[in-house]
Design a protein around this motif. Structure first.
Motif, short mmCIF file in Angstrom:
data_model
loop_
_atom_site.label_atom_id
_atom_site.label_comp_id
_atom_site.label_asym_id
_atom_site.label_seq_id
_atom_site.Cartn_x
_atom_site.Cartn_y
_atom_site.Cartn_z
N GLU A 1 18.17 -12.42 -1.34
CA GLU A 1 18.15 -13.26 -0.15
C GLU A 1 17.07 -12.84 0.85
O GLU A 1 17.25 -12.90 2.06
CB GLU A 1 19.53 -13.28 0.52
CG GLU A 1 20.60 -13.87 -0.39
CD GLU A 1 21.97 -13.85 0.23
OE1 GLU A 1 22.12 -13.51 1.41
OE2 GLU A 1 22.92 -14.19 -0.50
N GLU A 2 15.95 -12.39 0.33
CA GLU A 2 14.78 -12.02 1.14
C GLU A 2 13.79 -13.18 1.08
O GLU A 2 13.34 -13.56 0.00
CB GLU A 2 14.12 -10.75 0.61
CG GLU A 2 14.96 -9.51 0.70
CD GLU A 2 14.97 -8.90 2.09
OE1 GLU A 2 14.33 -9.44 3.02
OE2 GLU A 2 15.63 -7.87 2.25
N MET A 3 13.47 -13.76 2.22
CA MET A 3 12.53 -14.88 2.28
C MET A 3 11.17 -14.36 2.73
O MET A 3 10.99 -14.01 3.91
CB MET A 3 13.04 -15.94 3.26
CG MET A 3 14.42 -16.47 2.92
SD MET A 3 14.44 -17.45 1.42
CE MET A 3 13.62 -18.90 1.98
N VAL A 4 10.23 -14.28 1.80
CA VAL A 4 8.91 -13.73 2.11
C VAL A 4 7.81 -14.63 1.55
O VAL A 4 8.06 -15.48 0.70
CB VAL A 4 8.75 -12.29 1.55
CG1 VAL A 4 9.74 -11.34 2.19
CG2 VAL A 4 8.89 -12.27 0.04
N ALA A 5 6.61 -14.40 2.05
CA ALA A 5 5.41 -15.08 1.57
C ALA A 5 4.29 -14.05 1.48
O ALA A 5 4.29 -13.04 2.20
CB ALA A 5 5.01 -16.21 2.51
N LEU A 6 3.33 -14.30 0.63
CA LEU A 6 2.20 -13.39 0.45
C LEU A 6 1.41 -13.25 1.75
O LEU A 6 1.14 -14.24 2.43
CB LEU A 6 1.28 -13.89 -0.66
CG LEU A 6 0.06 -13.02 -0.97
CD1 LEU A 6 0.51 -11.67 -1.54
CD2 LEU A 6 -0.85 -13.73 -1.94
N ASP A 7 1.07 -12.01 2.09
CA ASP A 7 0.26 -11.72 3.27
C ASP A 7 -1.17 -11.36 2.85
O ASP A 7 -2.11 -12.08 3.14
CB ASP A 7 0.90 -10.60 4.08
CG ASP A 7 0.15 -10.25 5.35
OD1 ASP A 7 -0.35 -11.18 6.01
OD2 ASP A 7 0.06 -9.06 5.68
N GLU A 8 -1.32 -10.25 2.14
CA GLU A 8 -2.63 -9.80 1.67
C GLU A 8 -2.52 -9.36 0.22
O GLU A 8 -1.45 -8.98 -0.25
CB GLU A 8 -3.14 -8.61 2.48
CG GLU A 8 -3.47 -8.93 3.92
CD GLU A 8 -4.04 -7.73 4.67
OE1 GLU A 8 -4.81 -7.96 5.60
OE2 GLU A 8 -3.73 -6.58 4.32
#
Length: 184
Positions: A79-86
């Motif tokens: 349940e971790e909502m993440v998106a690519l940063d670098e």
């Protein structure tokens, strides 16, 4: 007596098991990293700066498949909502190592990534890359966790933790993809 957990340091690691017919071409990612490194070497100004060996790879279909897999797995199982940063690569010749570092932005913690991932792109069949992660466990300060990274393995941990890739003890070049993820 009731117990309430106030804090937890989660570390995720394992071998990347992609769905059938969606295998990642690690040779293509390695080629992208080496190409980015060659370009960066021609533009380098300060060889002592800790980011001097970070080679941003830009868009790569193979790396995008890897990131999508990690993002979807974090969402579905944790349940971790993440998106690519670098995303960038590092190349370690024999006896080379990284600096002790983390991926926070101290002047803007809200803009800092939540997770850092290291992925073994090209390490060799009999070789391992060793990683040390520093953490504090309440009053026990400066604790360390030692992990090994093999080809097609990943380690994902909070970006606030300092880590270091220890000297490459093999006779092969190690290529590692480093990615950071932000909360969405």
């Amino acid at each position: 007596m009731d117990k309430k957990v106030l804090s937890e340091i989660a570390l995720y690691h394992g071998s990347l098991d992609m769905p059938k017919n969606f295998d990642i071409d690690r040779k293509k990612i390695a080629s992208d990293i080496l190409d980015a490194g060659a370009k960066k070497d021609s533009e380098a100004k300060d060889g002592f700066y800790y980011k001097a060996k970070d080679c941003p790879i830009g868009f790569s279909r193979q790396a995008d498949m890897l990131h999508t897999y990690i993002i979807e797995k974090l969402k579905a199982y944790y349940e971790e909502m993440v998106a690519l940063d670098e995303c960038y690569g590092n190349v370690f010749q024999p006896q080379e190592q990284s600096y002790l570092r983390n991926h926070t932005r101290p002047m803007s913690m809200q803009d800092s990534p939540k997770f850092t991932m290291l992925y073994g792109v090209s390490i060799g069949p009999d070789a391992k890359s060793r990683i040390v992660i520093e953490f504090d466990d309440n009053h026990l300060k400066n604790q360390t966790c030692m992990l090994t990274l093999e080809e097609n393995d990943y380690v994902l941990f909070p970006s606030t933790l300092k880590y270091m890739i220890l000297p490459n003890q093999s006779f092969r070049t190690h290529i590692i993809l480093t990615s950071t993820y932000k909360v969405v």
